[in-house]
Design a protein around this motif. Sequence first.
Motif: not given
Lengths: 219, 215
Positions: A48, A53, A84-85, A87, A91-93, A149-150, B113-114, B117, B119-121, B134-135
Amino acid sequence: MIIELKGVWFAYPGSRRYALRGVHMRVEGGRVVMIEGPNGAGKTTLLKVLALLYRPVKGAVLVNGDDYWSLDPRTQLSLRRRVVYVHERPILLRGSVLENVALGLKLRGVPGAISGALETLRAMGLEYLAERKWRELSAGEAQLVSIARAVAVQPELLLLDEPMAHLDEDRRELLVEILRELKSRGVGIVVASHWPQDELLRIGIDRVVRVVGGEVRAL
Amino acid sequence: MSIVEEVLEITLRSLAVSGTATLLASTWSVPLAYILAKPGRLRGLIASILEALVGIPTVLLGLALYMLFSRSGVLGFLHLLYTAKAIVVGQAILVTPLITVTACRVLKSARESFEEMALALGADDLQAMAIALRESLPGVASSVVMGFSRAVGELGIALMLGGNIRGATRVLTTAIALSVSMGEYDLALYLGAILVAISVLVSVTVKLLEEVQGP
Ligand SMILES: Nc1ncnc2c1ncn2[C@@H]1O[C@H](COP(=O)(O)OP(=O)(O)OP(=O)(O)O)[C@@H](O)[C@H]1O
Ligand SMILES: [Mg+2]
């Protein structure tokens, strides 16, 4: 792209223990680095910091020679978008797999994010998952989706935290193929794992870094 | 005015007053919860103070505000006492700790978590915040519903700041208290049933809206 850690110390907010203790390390495009070490050694924390991050308490993070944490926010963002990291725990939306894989492209305002996402899923042999809801995935499938996704944003550095944890033999094989392909295109790859993974050797690991108690020893 | 019309009028006033109070409280409670949903000494301190205030007696808060709003009080010049607006302000303050504390719990895990995630993306700070919010929408919506349920069911503030004036500040709880004091137990129970039904309906409606919005 080159990211260099110079004597990095890091402690989590509210914690008096250092999770990283004076780490020196360098990652760059086209190279594969494997980070290994026992549970709690600091692998995730290290990734991280490399992913821009976490801000170190002491020490510097150099990106292409510039001290990242003293740059202005816009420059920081544009640099962070090239790394890109992924996890440890996916962690999915809420939404479909396709929407999830399109997320990184959407965040960058790329036109045609959905078709870009579909292309990535296709290239990774995961097209069959595209319409699934985020809840309808097994642990391994979720892991592959978060890796997809990454990959979709075509990062210059890809940092993967325990990417093999839930994958069966065939999918590990698939991931190795994907990573090998990325490496040949000049993408830098860092993989953290607490167990030695012989499969990964076939990506062509350039360097193994061992983390113990927040300290790094190159092997 | 027939009794049915009067009950309807009181019910609608309860909905309007407590609904407004809850929405008003949400405009500051949800952002506050978002800010508190990160580790930190000061944040922890504020959060534990708010947790302690979740169960504050409504008469106590009613009394404090009464003194502020009364003619000789600091805010007396606003002429709020014995108006529906005064009840709105009082209930908004009342439910602030509850909404903040419960929303904070949801937002904490979302930020861990979200937000990270996103930021990492490659999200910028605003995008990451939007994703975390939103989540956690279903969870935040439940906190708001809880806040409404507490507001609509409280008596002390409505009584002390509103004064239970017929046709102006009488709401379900003060009407119940009045019927009980006059020995009209049937009416009191009837009004009580409406009160409970409102809370249940609001809660169920919010859940249904979430399902329409999709998982
Ligand atoms: N959010 C946190 N708050 C406080 N301390 C933390 C937090 N996350 C990790 N730590 C501490 O930091 C140290 C390093 O943790 P880290 O997650 O980097 O280990 P790891 O090498 O990735 O372990 P694993 O193999 O179990 O994934 C551990 O001692 C852990 O207790
Ligand atoms: Mg880890």
